[in-house]
Motif scaffolding. Structure first.
Motif, PDB file in Angstrom:
ATOM      1  N   ASP A  98       0.861  -1.175   0.000  1.00 17.61           N
ATOM      2  CA  ASP A  98       0.000   0.000   0.000  1.00 17.61           C
ATOM      3  C   ASP A  98       0.901   1.230   0.000  1.00 17.61           C
ATOM      4  OD1 ASP A  98      -2.063   1.781   0.160  1.00 17.61           O
ATOM      5  OD2 ASP A  98      -2.413   1.482   2.312  1.00 17.61           O
ATOM      6  N   VAL A  99       1.065   1.833  -1.173  1.00 20.32           N
ATOM      7  CA  VAL A  99       2.038   2.905  -1.324  1.00 20.32           C
ATOM      8  C   VAL A  99       1.333   4.228  -1.564  1.00 20.32           C
ATOM      9  CG1 VAL A  99       4.006   3.743  -2.645  1.00 20.32           C
ATOM     10  CG2 VAL A  99       3.704   1.286  -2.289  1.00 20.32           C
ATOM     11  N   ARG A 100       1.693   5.235  -0.808  1.00 19.21           N
ATOM     12  CA  ARG A 100       1.160   6.583  -1.006  1.00 19.21           C
ATOM     13  C   ARG A 100       2.160   7.376  -1.840  1.00 19.21           C
ATOM     14  NH1 ARG A 100       2.076  11.410   1.227  1.00 19.21           N
ATOM     15  NH2 ARG A 100       3.483  10.493   2.775  1.00 19.21           N
ATOM     16  N   PRO A 101       1.731   7.916  -2.975  1.00 18.10           N
ATOM     17  CA  PRO A 101       2.649   8.677  -3.832  1.00 18.10           C
ATOM     18  C   PRO A 101       3.270   9.850  -3.085  1.00 18.10           C
ATOM     19  CG  PRO A 101       0.588   8.207  -4.981  1.00 18.10           C
ATOM     20  CD  PRO A 101       0.385   7.832  -3.539  1.00 18.10           C
ATOM     21  N   GLU A 102       4.546  10.097  -3.349  1.00 17.68           N
ATOM     22  CA  GLU A 102       5.225  11.236  -2.741  1.00 17.68           C
ATOM     23  C   GLU A 102       4.669  12.536  -3.330  1.00 17.68           C
ATOM     24  OE1 GLU A 102       7.372  11.501  -0.415  1.00 17.68           O
ATOM     25  OE2 GLU A 102       8.195   9.491  -0.091  1.00 17.68           O
ATOM     26  N   GLU A 103       4.616  13.572  -2.502  1.00 15.56           N
ATOM     27  CA  GLU A 103       4.210  14.893  -2.960  1.00 15.56           C
ATOM     28  C   GLU A 103       5.481  15.711  -3.155  1.00 15.56           C
ATOM     29  OE1 GLU A 103       1.241  15.885  -3.789  1.00 15.56           O
ATOM     30  OE2 GLU A 103       0.243  14.011  -3.192  1.00 15.56           O
ATOM     31  N   TRP A 104       5.902  15.845  -4.413  1.00 17.24           N
ATOM     32  CA  TRP A 104       7.139  16.560  -4.691  1.00 17.24           C
ATOM     33  C   TRP A 104       6.873  18.060  -4.780  1.00 17.24           C
ATOM     34  CZ3 TRP A 104      10.552  13.006  -3.850  1.00 17.24           C
ATOM     35  CH2 TRP A 104      10.312  11.694  -4.238  1.00 17.24           C
ATOM     36  N   LEU A 105       7.796  18.843  -4.254  1.00 15.37           N
ATOM     37  CA  LEU A 105       7.683  20.294  -4.315  1.00 15.37           C
ATOM     38  C   LEU A 105       7.833  20.744  -5.770  1.00 15.37           C
ATOM     39  CD1 LEU A 105       7.411  22.650  -2.263  1.00 15.37           C
ATOM     40  CD2 LEU A 105       9.902  22.890  -2.389  1.00 15.37           C
ATOM     41  N   PRO A 106       6.910  21.548  -6.296  1.00 19.26           N
ATOM     42  CA  PRO A 106       7.018  22.010  -7.684  1.00 19.26           C
ATOM     43  C   PRO A 106       8.366  22.682  -7.938  1.00 19.26           C
ATOM     44  CG  PRO A 106       4.865  22.560  -6.792  1.00 19.26           C
ATOM     45  CD  PRO A 106       5.691  22.051  -5.633  1.00 19.26           C
ATOM     46  N   PHE A 107       8.868  22.573  -9.158  1.00 19.23           N
ATOM     47  CA  PHE A 107      10.213  23.048  -9.480  1.00 19.23           C
ATOM     48  C   PHE A 107      10.457  24.514  -9.121  1.00 19.23           C
ATOM     49  CE2 PHE A 107      13.257  24.915 -12.513  1.00 19.23           C
ATOM     50  CZ  PHE A 107      14.393  24.212 -12.138  1.00 19.23           C
ATOM     51  N   PRO A 108       9.580  25.444  -9.493  1.00 24.71           N
ATOM     52  CA  PRO A 108       9.882  26.855  -9.175  1.00 24.71           C
ATOM     53  C   PRO A 108      10.036  27.101  -7.674  1.00 24.71           C
ATOM     54  CG  PRO A 108       8.123  26.709 -10.799  1.00 24.71           C
ATOM     55  CD  PRO A 108       8.336  25.323 -10.280  1.00 24.71           C
ATOM     56  N   GLN A 109       9.166  26.482  -6.861  1.00 21.00           N
ATOM     57  CA  GLN A 109       9.233  26.685  -5.408  1.00 21.00           C
ATOM     58  C   GLN A 109      10.480  26.042  -4.798  1.00 21.00           C
ATOM     59  OE1 GLN A 109       6.556  26.150  -7.196  1.00 21.00           O
ATOM     60  NE2 GLN A 109       4.644  26.437  -6.061  1.00 21.00           N
ATOM     61  N   GLY A 110      10.958  24.984  -5.407  1.00 21.62           N
ATOM     62  CA  GLY A 110      12.107  24.277  -4.845  1.00 21.62           C
ATOM     63  C   GLY A 110      13.435  24.632  -5.471  1.00 21.62           C
ATOM     64  N   LEU A 111      13.444  25.611  -6.379  1.00 21.95           N
ATOM     65  CA  LEU A 111      14.670  25.925  -7.116  1.00 21.95           C
ATOM     66  C   LEU A 111      15.795  26.398  -6.205  1.00 21.95           C
ATOM     67  CD1 LEU A 111      16.174  26.195  -9.753  1.00 21.95           C
ATOM     68  CD2 LEU A 111      15.136  28.453 -10.086  1.00 21.95           C
ATOM     69  N   ASP A 112      15.484  27.235  -5.212  1.00 20.68           N
ATOM     70  CA  ASP A 112      16.534  27.737  -4.321  1.00 20.68           C
ATOM     71  C   ASP A 112      17.155  26.595  -3.511  1.00 20.68           C
ATOM     72  OD1 ASP A 112      17.980  29.974  -2.906  1.00 20.68           O
ATOM     73  OD2 ASP A 112      16.905  29.093  -1.203  1.00 20.68           O
ATOM     74  N   ALA A 113      16.310  25.708  -2.988  1.00 22.00           N
ATOM     75  CA  ALA A 113      16.822  24.562  -2.232  1.00 22.00           C
ATOM     76  C   ALA A 113      17.650  23.646  -3.131  1.00 22.00           C
ATOM     77  CB  ALA A 113      15.662  23.783  -1.611  1.00 22.00           C
ATOM     78  N   PHE A 114      17.189  23.445  -4.368  1.00 20.87           N
ATOM     79  CA  PHE A 114      17.936  22.590  -5.294  1.00 20.87           C
ATOM     80  C   PHE A 114      19.289  23.208  -5.625  1.00 20.87           C
ATOM     81  CE2 PHE A 114      18.902  21.440  -9.786  1.00 20.87           C
ATOM     82  CZ  PHE A 114      19.271  20.123  -9.538  1.00 20.87           C
ATOM     83  N   ASN A 115      19.304  24.528  -5.806  1.00 21.80           N
ATOM     84  CA  ASN A 115      20.559  25.226  -6.092  1.00 21.80           C
ATOM     85  C   ASN A 115      21.548  25.036  -4.948  1.00 21.80           C
ATOM     86  OD1 ASN A 115      22.573  26.993  -6.920  1.00 21.80           O
ATOM     87  ND2 ASN A 115      21.141  28.533  -7.657  1.00 21.80           N
ATOM     88  N   ARG A 116      21.088  25.180  -3.703  1.00 15.67           N
ATOM     89  CA  ARG A 116      21.967  24.981  -2.546  1.00 15.67           C
ATOM     90  C   ARG A 116      22.478  23.541  -2.488  1.00 15.67           C
ATOM     91  NH1 ARG A 116      19.639  27.163   3.057  1.00 15.67           N
ATOM     92  NH2 ARG A 116      21.660  26.276   3.657  1.00 15.67           N
ATOM     93  N   TRP A 117      21.583  22.594  -2.737  1.00 17.23           N
ATOM     94  CA  TRP A 117      21.973  21.178  -2.701  1.00 17.23           C
ATOM     95  C   TRP A 117      22.997  20.876  -3.797  1.00 17.23           C
ATOM     96  CZ3 TRP A 117      21.558  17.272  -6.310  1.00 17.23           C
ATOM     97  CH2 TRP A 117      21.746  15.954  -5.853  1.00 17.23           C
ATOM     98  N   ALA A 118      22.734  21.314  -5.024  1.00 19.64           N
ATOM     99  CA  ALA A 118      23.589  20.988  -6.167  1.00 19.64           C
ATOM    100  C   ALA A 118      24.946  21.675  -6.114  1.00 19.64           C
ATOM    101  CB  ALA A 118      22.870  21.364  -7.469  1.00 19.64           C
ATOM    102  N   SER A 119      25.040  22.779  -5.413  1.00 20.88           N
ATOM    103  CA  SER A 119      26.305  23.516  -5.340  1.00 20.88           C
ATOM    104  C   SER A 119      27.068  23.240  -4.048  1.00 20.88           C
ATOM    105  CB  SER A 119      26.045  25.023  -5.479  1.00 20.88           C
ATOM    106  OG  SER A 119      25.143  25.469  -4.478  1.00 20.88           O
ATOM    107  N   GLY A 120      26.577  22.317  -3.219  1.00 20.01           N
ATOM    108  CA  GLY A 120      27.271  21.978  -1.986  1.00 20.01           C
ATOM    109  C   GLY A 120      27.181  23.051  -0.932  1.00 20.01           C
ATOM    110  N   GLN A 121      25.993  23.658  -0.770  1.00 16.28           N
ATOM    111  CA  GLN A 121      25.811  24.725   0.207  1.00 16.28           C
ATOM    112  C   GLN A 121      24.640  24.427   1.143  1.00 16.28           C
ATOM    113  OE1 GLN A 121      25.865  28.723  -1.546  1.00 16.28           O
ATOM    114  NE2 GLN A 121      26.907  27.889  -3.346  1.00 16.28           N
TER     115      GLN A 121
END
Length: 602
Positions: free
Chosen positions: A423-446
């Motif tokens: 019984d699997v509940r689909p993950e709720e992923w943060l939409p790309f525009p809202q998560g861009l700053d967090a992704f930038n920090r993650w991808a750049s090692g910050q």
């Protein structure tokens, strides 16, 4: 047949005689850049060899995540190794008086034309996991068919050959659970219908050309759980024997008027990345992209100074050395595996410079020798078992590759494709525009999480980081930041020197909770750092902030250097706020210890 001399100009052709064989063949090298254990170099003569640099694979392309969010198929660190492998393959063919033809462009346009110019009977190549790669293969078969050229495909990227695996769901089930004869409700299991072959395969089966079926329908009954797949794969049959080095007599030495072609430079291939507008690649700043490009150029210069002319021979020697000297003692769970704690075979596997079968048979050969050697301590069985992990890793890799063949475009979906009984509940992923700053920090090692940032920094600089660290990086992005796991997979594809689309996307799906893993894996990165980098050597090595910042006055004489590496935000004024609450990165045992004693490293 009689052919013309190697790379001679038109009108100056020397005649060569070739031994009688079934067909003349053009081999399109994809992820099989080797001569040893390459079955494409058997049962044909003369054999011509080809590698194609497709500009589309080195330029930004849509990801499917969101309009305007682009990625790259072959990134700079992967490309520098690719060039070395292609150069080595050409050199080894020239030692056999042959040649590796180099072309630039679309394989669907180049291959049929070149096959006609060389007047070959068939085109042979390896099937490669990935939806785009599969579609390209199918289109090529249709194109060759329209020109009355035969196709011969196989799959040497996996340990188990696809033809050796079950065709029916009931066969998969009987191999997975041989003692289970009935379903839970007591009814006998029904046999699944035979897989249907498509128009292309139907044509080639009728004309008796060999086509290895890797269509999604072929693997319809394959288990979704890795352990079940490995059990069934082992029970299906033994690993095939190695194909020998091709005979010099089979290699084409006649190319009347056909140019050999030039191998491009790294700078030429990565030029589209240097001119890409800021934000066009995964929404990341151009400075970060440029940093990776420059890192690859610097590493490439170091590789050229090593003068490894025979990349394939070096890979085989490295395999032999690791199996015989280091494999049994390797602590592969560490964050830092630079001291022979990892096989470092992933790049060679991704490029096909080595095959999984070569690794398997090397391990088995060494184990056989060890069994014949008298061991007075009586620990020979432990040694053999400790060496077998390499074979286990090949089986795990097989799961991801065959899972990619089976799922096709579903491999890139955000919804889980776990076993039906869960019984699997689909993950709720943060939409790309809202998560861009967090992704930038993650991808750049910050992120200001030491283990994650160290891993990103190592990845950007070298194109590699250990499996342990990759898992922690994936966990933070998908489980803590709730970002679309495909962003992480695309960024790894852009950074990894050992990128394989099936292994990369398969592992990301597996650990983010949308793959076939029945467990919910959430890595606590600070606790992980304490267990697998307890002295903080790895995080200090790849995070220069430890050297540039000053400790807070209250902690300048702190005796626990290890604790500083785990929780630098508590010891440095200017460290920065972690991207998530550090307490969420502790297991409940470590959290209890910290609450009671104020320390983790006890």
């Amino acid at each position: 047949p009689k052919e013309a001399s190697a790379l001679s100009p038109p009108g100056q052709c020397i005649v060569h005689e070739y031994p009688t064989a079934e067909m003349s063949r053009l081999i399109w090298h994809r992820r099989d850049l080797r001569l040893h254990d390459n079955e494409l170099y058997t049962d044909a003569s003369p054999i011509f060899s080809l590698f194609i640099f497709d500009p589309a694979e080195f330029s930004p392309r849509p990801t499917g995540i969101q309009h305007g969010v682009n990625g790259v198929t072959h990134e700079p660190h992967f490309t520098r190794h690719l060039l070395r492998a292609v150069e080595s393959l050409r050199s080894n063919l020239r030692k056999l008086d042959g040649e590796l033809l180099i072309r630039h462009g679309n394989p669907l346009e180049i291959i049929p034309k070149l096959a006609r110019d060389l007047n070959v009977d068939e085109v042979a190549y390896n099937e490669v996991p990935g939806y785009y790669e599969y579609q390209q293969s199918e289109e090529l078969k249709l194109s060759l068919r329209s020109k009355n050229i035969h196709a011969y495909t196989t799959s040497s990227l996996t340990l188990a050959h696809p033809d050796d695996l079950p065709n029916l769901q009931c066969s998969w089930e009987s191999l997975t659970r041989p003692k289970e004869k009935k379903t839970k409700n007591g009814k006998s299991r029904k046999k699944s219908p035979q897989n249907k072959v498509n128009e292309v395969e139907d044509y080639y089966f009728e004309t008796k050309s060999k086509i290895t079926d890797v269509s999604p329908s072929r693997f319809q009954g394959m288990p979704s759980i890795m352990g079940d797949f490995r059990r069934a794969s082992r029970a299906a049959g033994p690993v095939r024997r190695l194909a020998g080095m091709p005979s010099e007599s089979l290699i084409a030495k006649a190319f009347c008027g056909i140019e050999s072609g030039e191998i491009p430079s790294l700078e030429d291939l990565i030029l589209p990345l240097t001119s890409a507008p800021s934000g066009s690649i995964l929404g990341l700043p151009s400075a970060l992209i440029s940093h990776i490009v420059q890192s690859s150029i610097d590493r490439n210069s170091e590789m050229q100074q090593q003068s490894l002319s025979d990349y394939e021979d070096h890979a085989m020697q490295h395999l032999e050395d690791f199996v015989t000297k280091y494999a049994a003692l390797a602590d592969r769970s560490l964050a830092d595996v630079s001291e022979n704690d990892s096989s470092k075979l992933s790049v060679n596997l991704a490029l096909g410079v080595l095959s999984p079968r070569q690794i398997y048979h090397c391990v088995k050969s060494h184990q056989s020798k060890m069994e014949k050697t008298e061991n007075q301590k009586g620990d020979i069985n432990n040694y053999i078992r400790d060496c077998s992990w390499l074979i286990s890793h090949m089986e795990m890799r097989d799961y991801f590759l065959f899972d990619s063949f089976r799922n096709g475009p579903k491999s890139y979906h955000t919804k889980p494709h776990k076993p039906k009984h869960l019984d699997v509940r689909p993950e709720e992923w943060l939409p790309f525009p809202q998560g861009l700053d967090a992704f930038n920090r993650w991808a750049s090692g910050q992120t200001n999480l030491p283990l994650v940032d160290a891993g990103i920094n190592e990845l950007i600089s070298t194109g590699y980081t250990s499996n342990r660290v990759r898992q922690n990086m994936a966990s933070v992005l998908s489980k803590d930041l709730k970002l679309d796991w495909r962003l992480g997979a695309e960024w790894f594809q852009f950074c990894l020197s050992d990128h394989c689309v099936a292994a990369n996307y398969g592992n990301w799906a597996y650990f983010s909770g949308v793959g076939g893993d029945p467990k919910n894996r959430h890595f606590r990165t600070i606790s992980q750092a304490w267990r697998y980098d307890s002295e903080g050597k790895f995080v200090r090595k790849w995070n220069k902030k430890f050297d540039s910042l000053k400790l807070k006055d209250d902690y300048r004489h702190h005796s626990e250097r290890f604790e500083v590496a785990l929780r630098p935000c508590d010891f440095y004024d200017d460290w920065g706020t972690p991207i998530v609450d550090p307490m969420t990165q502790l297991t409940w045992q470590d959290k209890e210890r910290f609450t009671q004693f104020g320390m983790i490293s006890l």
